[in-house]
Design a protein around this motif. Structure first.
Motif, PDB file in Angstrom:
ATOM      1  N   LEU A   1       1.184  -4.317   3.356  1.00 27.76           N
ATOM      2  CA  LEU A   1      -0.040  -4.127   4.130  1.00 27.76           C
ATOM      3  C   LEU A   1       0.210  -4.579   5.566  1.00 27.76           C
ATOM      4  N   PRO A   2      -0.375  -3.904   6.558  1.00 29.21           N
ATOM      5  CA  PRO A   2      -0.161  -4.343   7.943  1.00 29.21           C
ATOM      6  C   PRO A   2      -0.828  -5.695   8.199  1.00 29.21           C
TER       7      PRO A   2
ATOM      8  N   VAL B   1      -9.271  -5.330  12.971  1.00 28.58           N
ATOM      9  CA  VAL B   1      -9.847  -5.302  11.624  1.00 28.58           C
ATOM     10  C   VAL B   1      -8.866  -4.606  10.689  1.00 28.58           C
ATOM     11  N   LEU B   2      -8.886  -5.041   9.432  1.00 28.38           N
ATOM     12  CA  LEU B   2      -8.130  -4.334   8.398  1.00 28.38           C
ATOM     13  C   LEU B   2      -9.120  -3.437   7.672  1.00 28.38           C
ATOM     14  N   ILE B   3      -8.740  -2.187   7.559  1.00 27.98           N
ATOM     15  CA  ILE B   3      -9.647  -1.183   7.004  1.00 27.98           C
ATOM     16  C   ILE B   3      -9.059  -0.618   5.721  1.00 27.98           C
TER      17      ILE B   3
ATOM     18  N   MET C   1       0.849  -1.203   0.000  1.00 29.02           N
ATOM     19  CA  MET C   1       0.000   0.000   0.000  1.00 29.02           C
ATOM     20  C   MET C   1       0.879   1.246   0.000  1.00 29.02           C
ATOM     21  N   ASN C   2       0.284   2.345  -0.432  1.00 26.63           N
ATOM     22  CA  ASN C   2       0.983   3.627  -0.341  1.00 26.63           C
ATOM     23  C   ASN C   2       0.711   4.251   1.019  1.00 26.63           C
ATOM     24  N   ALA C   3       1.709   4.933   1.550  1.00 28.27           N
ATOM     25  CA  ALA C   3       1.552   5.592   2.847  1.00 28.27           C
ATOM     26  C   ALA C   3       2.462   6.812   2.886  1.00 28.27           C
TER      27      ALA C   3
ATOM     28  N   TYR D   1      -4.438   1.616   3.699  1.00 31.54           N
ATOM     29  CA  TYR D   1      -5.022   0.625   4.607  1.00 31.54           C
ATOM     30  C   TYR D   1      -4.484   0.865   6.012  1.00 31.54           C
ATOM     31  N   THR D   2      -5.243   0.420   7.007  1.00 29.98           N
ATOM     32  CA  THR D   2      -4.719   0.409   8.371  1.00 29.98           C
ATOM     33  C   THR D   2      -5.381  -0.722   9.146  1.00 29.98           C
TER      34      THR D   2
END
Ligand SMILES: [Zn+2]
Ligand SMILES: [Zn+2]
Length: 335
Positions: free
Chosen positions: A26-27, A34-36, A7-9, A128-129
């Protein structure tokens, strides 16, 4: 939908340096998380205090951002109250221990072991988080979009500050008319309060904005309000506003400081505190604050004025906030 591997961050690595745009894995989602997939994340003044090094204990490297709106794409195996497809908001309070003396007496906002989203836990300046189940708020359809993001901190902290004021207070001064003030004023007027808005001196746009939202009076922060105030809330990170606000409040009045950081408070004579005036601060939030506020907001109904930026424009959003170039709230909107 198949999830991407990366993912971009926008990543914070060092104080006073710009955030760095990165593509990272991705975490991982733990069983109680939960993954959001993030739709939007608000940019808060606290983020600025982190990036500027005024808040000195961030995790490093850090993904800032604690006004997250998004959709659950994975619910961990122990998650019971949320499911895939739910629209949720993730606030600053990301974890509490449930065992320390503060947690046990209902002050989880003061938890010794609290985790804070976008400060000690990675936050929402990303696609994502992950978030701990108990600290996500289910959102109504009305706020499941970028305009809902400012509610998650500006709205919540404003509401907690407002809750410190005795119910009988009518004339309320708000010092610093940014995102928090622009949300709180709507709730306060809905509940029959009169708002006196104080902005940076000469900031006619902010004063006009306050009047549009129903303020009784709006002027520069060095001006004397036309009536005595029953209470004052200071959102601007300016310590000299405390003695000023004390002078503006009536006997028995309270001055509530809503920010996490403030410049030093100049000394002042006791007579402006005398007659049972008080000063207090508000730290963080409890989940109860969030539940209450998110129940009231649609009744008002609270609307927000946002200026949107792409994720990659986070540095620009922060500098606009620093320079006072935003009316309402800055929000990063993911593609
Ligand atoms: Zn605790
Ligand atoms: Zn905030």
């Amino acid at each position: 939908m198949k999830l991407p591997a990366t993912m971009n961050a926008m990543v914070f690595e060092e104080a006073k340096k710009p955030l760095v745009f990165k593509n990272i894995p991705l975490p991982r989602v733990l069983s109680n998380q939960v993954l959001i997939k993030i739709i939007a994340c608000g940019v808060c003044r606290t983020d600025l205090h982190i990036v500027d090094g005024e808040l000195t204990q961030p995790k490093l490297p850090l993904i800032p951002g604690h006004e997250i709106i998004g959709e659950i794409v994975i619910a961990g195996s122990n998650v019971t109250t949320l499911q895939k497809g739910d629209m949720v908001g993730v606030p600053w309070l990301g974890y509490t221990c449930g065992k320390c003396k503060y947690c046990l007496r209902g002050q989880e906002n003061l938890c010794e072991y609290a985790g804070f989203t976008g400060y000690t836990i990675d936050g929402g300046y990303a696609e994502y988080t992950v978030a701990n189940e108990p600290y996500c708020f289910l959102l109504s359809a009305m706020y499941s979009n970028p305009s809902g993001a400012p509610l998650l901190c500006a709205g919540l902290i404003g509401y907690r500050s407002y809750n410190r004021i005795p119910k009988q207070a009518i004339n309320i001064g708000i010092y610093g008319f940014g995102a928090a003030a622009s949300i709180l004023i709507q709730v306060a007027i809905f509940q029959g309060k009169k708002i006196f808005a104080f902005t940076r001196d000469g900031d006619k746009d902010a004063q006009q904005f306050a009047l549009q939202l129903g303020a009784t009076w709006a002027s520069g922060s060095t001006e004397k309000p036309p009536e005595k105030l029953d209470a004052a809330i200071i959102f601007a990170p300016v310590g000299s506003l405390i003695p000023k606000a004390l002078r503006d409040v009536d006997k028995g009045g309270i001055v509530v400081c809503g920010g996490i950081h403030m410049s030093d408070i100049p000394s002042f004579s006791y007579d402006i505190l005398w007659e049972e005036r008080s000063i207090c601060s508000v730290a963080n939030l409890t989940r109860k604050d969030g539940d209450e506020f998110l129940a009231i907001a649609p009744q008002v109904p609270v609307t927000t004025k946002i200026k949107t930026y792409k994720l990659s424009e986070a540095n620009e959003a922060l500098s606009d906030l620093r320079n006072g170039n935003i009316q309402g709230a800055a929000v990063l909107v993911m593609d």
